[in-house]
Scaffold this active site. Sequence first.
Site: not given
Lengths: 447, 326
Positions: B99, B101, B276
């Site tokens: 992930d 972001d 993450d």
Amino acid sequence: MVSVAFINPLSDEGEIIVRELGDFGRVLSDNDDLMQIVTGSRSQEISDDSFIPRNYIDLAIKRIEWFVKKKNDRNFDNNQYEFLFNTEILKFDVIAFYLLCQAVGVKYGPNSRESRVMVESQGKLIEYRLEKLPKNIREELVTNILNSLISSTHIKWTFFEDLISTKKLKLQDLILDQGEIILDKDDFLERFSHKIHGRKPGKMYEALIGDRIKELVMIKMVMQNTENYILKVGEKSDREIEPNPILLELADKISDVLATSVRSYGIGGSYSGSVKASALNPKAFPPCVKKVMEGMKSGGRNDAIIMFLTPFISYARLYPSVFSENITKQISDIDPSLLIVQNEVLPLIFGAAERCTPPLFEDQPQDKVNLNAKLGFGMHQNPDLKNEGETIWYTPMSCEKVKIHLPSLCKPDENCKKIGNPLSYYNMMIWKVKKEAKTESATDNTE
Amino acid sequence: MVKIEYLTPASPEERKRYYREEWDIKQVPDFIAHSIQEREFGFDHVGRGPNDRYKVFRTPDLLKRFLKVRTPFAAYCSVAFYDKPRRRDKWTKAELVFDVDAKDIPIRTCECESVCEICLNEAKEIVCGIIDTLKEDLGLNNIHIVYSGRGYHARVLDDDVTHINSDVRSQIVKYLVGAEVPENEYSLNYEKVSYEHFVIPFGYPNVFTERVKYSILHLNEHSNLDEVNKKLLKDVLKNRHLIEDNNWGLFKNKIGPLRYKKVVNGIASMNMSLVDAKVSIDLKRILRLPSSLHSMVSMKCTEVKNIETFDPFKEAVPKFVYERKE
Ligand code: SF4
Ligand SMILES: [Zn+2]
């Protein structure tokens, strides 16, 4: 030719030796052949009877003792254990190996400290044994063993999932290409030669992979197989009614050896031996803890204070040897009136919480409850003996966990290389810091 | 461009319009639709997190009916596969996910508050790097990229990795992001030879070189690297054109070997925040459902077919945004 079983007792050759032993009862009786090999080993110290194993069980104990003392005893003398590196000991050594695994498996199972020590000692023993062999024999042996452990030349990295999961191997240490682990020289040259500029590809292979990685992979696989074998023994013994008393006795002796080492050598090498609880010395905190102590300026302050700092400070102050002793305790076992918690532990944590921007606890009383829970005092505002045990006293996060959950905290320094948990860092450093302080005050009285 | 109107929250009416008029069950990617009955779904109906969990749909049609009726604030679906998803029971496997972001990238060249075109683009570059390594080093190929609304998810479904545990996953993350400085001294028959990571064009050292290059080229004078002071940062910025042309040796000389070590150490420890990691090691995570609406920013969570050409501001903006009044 050195037998494969000298390095990998779990090989077919090793199994044959075990089958030949026959009667199990013999492991306790004096064995002249064994004593002869021991006393005849080059540079073997024989000035004391206790240096000489008399039977298989003695030899098994010596194997563990060698490893533990080597690691922890500053007066360790390898000459007392030279026989372990004498290839003639093969047959006895293999039996001793199996006895150890079975004793540990039956009594303690695979997740015990005893099992860990057994597996690690096997790894170390292989390393030292290989080192004492001439280069060509060593290479041949390693290649032979690897070939028997790995059936194809194209090995996917996922084949080593266990080793990676138990951190025996790091993914970064392997050279990976298209999902495969490169071990073979020709394969390496074919894949990478054209990419390498200004260096000799052959030399690069030798340095980056060569015997080093092959040996590493081989050793770690034997270690993993040892662990698996202990697991298997453990599972099987769950189904059996009466474990062999000889094994149980050996198991007790193994933990005696470990216990003695903790008592008498303390924090010499393994850093986590018998560190006693004493007032905290912030100078010895690892970088990550120092950072939280300064106060967190950005995100993650909640986790940093409650999940990370609270267990660290409480264990560092009250029970620094938790990982080596491996016994679950409650805070009141050590601090029955909770005075230390009130006067030393909490003030440090609250201090760090106040230095956060914005300060923790100010607006969120729930956070205080969470903190209490981590100390084992349940979901309440303040630590109170009557609630103790409602939750468990959280053990400090490992470096691995810190890197994942609070990556901004971990700023490793040189000392971090030797440890896997901030608490071990502290235990190691507190000893160093003390020593430094002593020498400083001895040489410099002017300040 | 009416940029200000992008990336603002969607009203309940807009959500309704989106699910009833624009959304189509066919936009749910096959890798989810085909395993729909093995996955857990979760929903956020009011914007306070996915509280409505443990939902199961036996067919895509049932999911369709639910979304059209409830028009949730956010919709999620598990990376995990279960025999009994309703109780999250009998876990069988889980996608391996990364992930990225945009708002959490440790070095961004923009200075926006949440996300903008610039940092979204940087998130895309990072994801591309990760995917290259997944393919070239780890040999993984069944990879799906999803634009999450604020960044990207790389979701790996190769059988080789869907069963692996969190410990292995965390090692993979470290490898992919370049979280550790590789060895630079190797022993070879009693002599030591030294190879800096940048002279090794394969394996982990090469991955590390790529990540360091990316990071150095994206630093600015406000960047914060451990142990790297203002003066050193300035020198890095002044000389980084050398790295752009892969003149690493020169760069290292200009900076000085000890200071070079500080720079790579600082970058390695920062790299851990590129993805993450909590998401990657979680075997039961729920992730935003591709095709659903990210109501906080009024963007569609979308499967990305071609990452090279993908532009979220063209392909992930729901129709209602264009029709908003200034
Ligand atoms: S390596 Fe461990 S002890 Fe060192 S800073 Fe990181 S988390 Fe702390
Ligand atoms: Zn931005």
